[in-house]
Design a protein around this motif. Structure first.
Motif, PDB file in Angstrom:
ATOM      1  N   GLY A 201       0.747  -1.329   0.067  1.00 19.70           N
ATOM      2  CA  GLY A 201       0.099   0.167   0.027  1.00 19.70           C
ATOM      3  C   GLY A 201       0.680   1.409  -0.122  1.00 19.70           C
ATOM      4  N   SER A 203       4.272   3.744  -1.628  1.00 16.68           N
ATOM      5  CA  SER A 203       4.832   4.078  -2.800  1.00 16.68           C
ATOM      6  C   SER A 203       6.204   4.815  -2.484  1.00 16.68           C
ATOM      7  CB  SER A 203       4.072   5.337  -3.834  1.00 16.68           C
ATOM      8  OG  SER A 203       2.950   4.412  -3.962  1.00 16.68           O
ATOM      9  N   GLY A 247      -7.491  -5.920  -5.965  1.00 17.87           N
ATOM     10  CA  GLY A 247      -7.776  -4.817  -5.535  1.00 17.87           C
ATOM     11  C   GLY A 247      -8.727  -3.912  -6.449  1.00 17.87           C
ATOM     12  N   GLY A 248      -8.861  -2.768  -6.031  1.00 16.63           N
ATOM     13  CA  GLY A 248      -9.736  -1.944  -6.705  1.00 16.63           C
ATOM     14  C   GLY A 248      -9.060  -1.083  -8.064  1.00 16.63           C
ATOM     15  N   TYR A 249      -9.801  -0.842  -8.990  1.00 19.26           N
ATOM     16  CA  TYR A 249      -9.200  -0.406 -10.431  1.00 19.26           C
ATOM     17  C   TYR A 249      -8.714   1.181  -9.940  1.00 19.26           C
ATOM     18  CZ  TYR A 249      -8.675   1.572 -15.117  1.00 19.26           C
ATOM     19  OH  TYR A 249      -8.223   2.011 -16.154  1.00 19.26           O
ATOM     20  N   ASP A 250      -9.364   1.782  -9.414  1.00 16.38           N
ATOM     21  CA  ASP A 250      -9.057   3.350  -8.994  1.00 16.38           C
ATOM     22  C   ASP A 250      -7.586   3.432  -8.197  1.00 16.38           C
ATOM     23  OD1 ASP A 250     -10.943   4.256 -10.883  1.00 16.38           O
ATOM     24  OD2 ASP A 250     -12.275   4.745  -9.228  1.00 16.38           O
ATOM     25  N   TYR A 251      -7.720   2.516  -7.324  1.00 19.28           N
ATOM     26  CA  TYR A 251      -6.536   2.320  -6.139  1.00 19.28           C
ATOM     27  C   TYR A 251      -5.250   1.877  -6.854  1.00 19.28           C
ATOM     28  CZ  TYR A 251      -3.480   0.408  -2.470  1.00 19.28           C
ATOM     29  OH  TYR A 251      -2.630  -0.008  -1.766  1.00 19.28           O
ATOM     30  N   ASN A 252      -5.480   0.864  -7.912  1.00 23.51           N
ATOM     31  CA  ASN A 252      -4.115   0.539  -8.773  1.00 23.51           C
ATOM     32  C   ASN A 252      -3.504   1.500  -9.610  1.00 23.51           C
ATOM     33  OD1 ASN A 252      -3.923  -1.935  -7.488  1.00 23.51           O
ATOM     34  ND2 ASN A 252      -5.432  -2.843  -8.738  1.00 23.51           N
ATOM     35  N   LYS A 254      -3.714   4.774  -9.075  1.00 23.46           N
ATOM     36  CA  LYS A 254      -3.128   5.821  -8.168  1.00 23.46           C
ATOM     37  C   LYS A 254      -1.937   5.100  -7.754  1.00 23.46           C
ATOM     38  CE  LYS A 254      -2.746   9.836  -6.401  1.00 23.46           C
ATOM     39  NZ  LYS A 254      -2.789  11.004  -7.261  1.00 23.46           N
ATOM     40  N   LEU A 255      -1.801   3.874  -7.504  1.00 27.08           N
ATOM     41  CA  LEU A 255      -0.553   3.079  -7.113  1.00 27.08           C
ATOM     42  C   LEU A 255       0.575   3.098  -8.073  1.00 27.08           C
ATOM     43  CD1 LEU A 255       0.215   1.596  -4.332  1.00 27.08           C
ATOM     44  CD2 LEU A 255      -0.245  -0.442  -5.636  1.00 27.08           C
ATOM     45  N   ASN A 258       1.761   6.740  -8.331  1.00 21.23           N
ATOM     46  CA  ASN A 258       2.810   7.027  -7.280  1.00 21.23           C
ATOM     47  C   ASN A 258       4.130   6.301  -7.576  1.00 21.23           C
ATOM     48  OD1 ASN A 258       0.888   8.852  -6.278  1.00 21.23           O
ATOM     49  ND2 ASN A 258       0.095   7.487  -4.574  1.00 21.23           N
TER      50      ASN A 258
END
Length: 482
Positions: A201, A203, A247-252, A254-255, A258
């Motif tokens: 989680g 970066s 996991g979630g699309y938007d989270y990935n 952003k990951l 970063n």
């Protein structure tokens, strides 16, 4: 049969190859200036029979019969004879013919009365339709001498030519090698992947976390190799971040952003890359990479996974992957396939300087990607075409420029030249240029598919390829001589 007269047909203007200077028969007849010419479907042979040294008794007669025969004697053409008589025999012939008797099996071309101690000669001209066996045929003169009452006195055979026509020589064809255009600016790039580890989680790029030290050391080596090379100008360092699809699309998304930016910061601060070189992108979940990896695998449920990966709704796609095979397939994907999707791709762009041919001969051994096709072509031409070095240059060119039509065409020309005709044809079929048509003509000529060869030669010739014109003319002439 009509009365035979003293007839001489003068032969002039025969343009052909003289096969020998002079041949003398046992009876003293000298044959000279033998010439043979093939024009279309006809073969014409000519010689001069000189009678100056012929000693013929008044009551005797010589029947000269030209014979054209194959080497194995399976084919023989007996031409109409030439008859030479003494004074008394000519009178006897006139009486015999006057009574309606024909003393000859074949109608003579001429009946000639020989006069002793005089300069005499008979021009002999023979014409026959051409047949292929005549390429290895010999021409001989059969002489049969008879006395009074047609009793045999003597006979002999005099060879005039052991081979009337030269053997057919298969044409040699000129292949088209295309000089690639010079490349004004040799812009190059190379892409690598860094499989860096981040805390769950997070970066923040930690140098000593897991295998990061080794990965970053590899990046350092690759970057320094480019920026320290005096032959190159480093122009861009492009970074793209990817994430695995759990996991979630938007989270990935952003990951991946970063972590790409964290890598860029590391390259700027720790590797001293100017900010002006850095370009940062992110793609989020790497479904393309996963699809490619599954397609190349031999998994038992490979086809079902690929079917699920084609679902357009990402949430449904993920749900079906998790449910497949009671979750066992998904756990396998997490362990074996997803880790390689969590990566950062980086592309180094640079410009290579121009090299003269001597420099290029050295560069091609270590950094062939720095050379343009034009420079490689110039290197190849410093070696003989039959040399392994010549072939190696073209192998390198087509490996580095697999979609370039010039590289493909020149490699195909080399393949045809070295006997890999079908491989050359396969390359050339995708190239629609006049030079490619000429080379296809050469390939089909080597395969003895002459009509197709002529079609390609004609097409290339009409487009202005000089080699194709020469090839077409050579093949057409050779076919006419068959």
């Amino acid at each position: 049969m009509k009365k035979l007269f003293y007839i001489l047909t003068v032969f002039a203007g025969f343009a052909g190859a003289s096969l020998q200077a002079q041949t003398v028969s046992p009876d003293g007849i000298a044959y000279s200036d033998l010439q043979v010419e093939k024009q279309g479907s006809q073969v014409t042979m000519s010689t001069v029979a000189n009678l100056n040294n012929l000693q013929l008794k008044s009551q005797n007669m010589v029947i000269l019969t030209p014979l054209l025969q194959s080497a194995d004697k399976a084919h023989v053409i007996r031409f109409n004879p030439f008859v030479i008589t003494g004074r008394a025999r000519m009178k006897a012939l006139d009486r015999e013919i006057g009574f309606g008797n024909n003393p000859f099996e074949q109608e003579p071309v001429v009946v000639f009365r020989h006069k002793k101690n005089q300069a005499e000669s008979i021009p002999v001209t023979l014409t026959t339709p051409y047949e292929s066996w005549m390429r290895n045929a010999s021409l001989v003169m059969e002489a049969n001498t008879t006395g009074c009452a047609s009793c045999d006195v003597a006979s002999n055979i005099t060879p005039l030519s052991s081979r009337i026509l030269p053997p057919l020589v298969t044409p040699t064809y000129e292949l088209s090698y295309v000089v690639p255009p010079a490349e004004p600016v040799k812009q190059r790039s190379e892409t690598h992947s860094a499989y860096l580890n981040f805390e769950v989680g997070k970066s923040v790029l930690l140098h000593d976390f897991k295998n990061n030290a080794a990965e970053l050391s590899s990046v350092n080596k690759i970057v320094n190799e480019v920026r320290n090379d005096k032959n190159l100008k480093f122009t861009e360092f492009n970074i793209t971040g990817y994430a695995s699809p759990e996991g979630g699309y938007d989270y990935n998304m952003k990951l991946s952003e970063n972590r790409a930016k964290a890598f860029a910061t590391y390259m700027k601060d720790k590797e001293n890359l100017p900010a002006s070189l850095l370009k940062v992108n992110w793609e989020g979940e790497d479904w393309i990479g996963l699809r490619h990896a599954i397609k190349e695998s031999n998994l038992a449920d490979r086809d079902k996974i690929l079917e699920i990966l084609n679902i357009s709704d990402i949430n449904k796609r993920k749900a079906q992957l998790r449910a497949l095979n009671g979750g066992r397939t998904y756990r396998m994907l997490l362990d074996d396939y997803y880790p390689s999707l969590r990566r950062i791709d980086y592309t180094l762009a640079y410009i290579a300087r121009p090299f003269d041919v001597n420099e290029a001969k050295q560069v091609i051994k270590t950094k062939p990607q720095y050379l343009s096709l034009n420079e490689m072509f110039l290197v190849a031409n410093t070696y003989p075409k039959e040399s392994p070095e010549f072939k190696e240059v073209f192998d390198i060119a087509v490996r580095l420029y697999p979609t370039d039509p010039v590289a493909q065409q020149n490699t195909a020309a080399l393949e045809i030249e070295r006997g890999a005709t079908d491989a050359g044809i396969k390359r050339l079929e995708a190239i629609n240029t006049p030079e490619a048509w000429n080379n296809l003509g050469v390939a089909y000529a080597k395969k003895k598919e002459y009509q197709q060869a002529l079609e390609y030669f004609t097409k290339a010739s009409n487009a202005g390829v000089e080699a194709a014109t020469q090839n077409k003319n050579a093949l057409s002439q050779w076919l006419d001589e068959q």
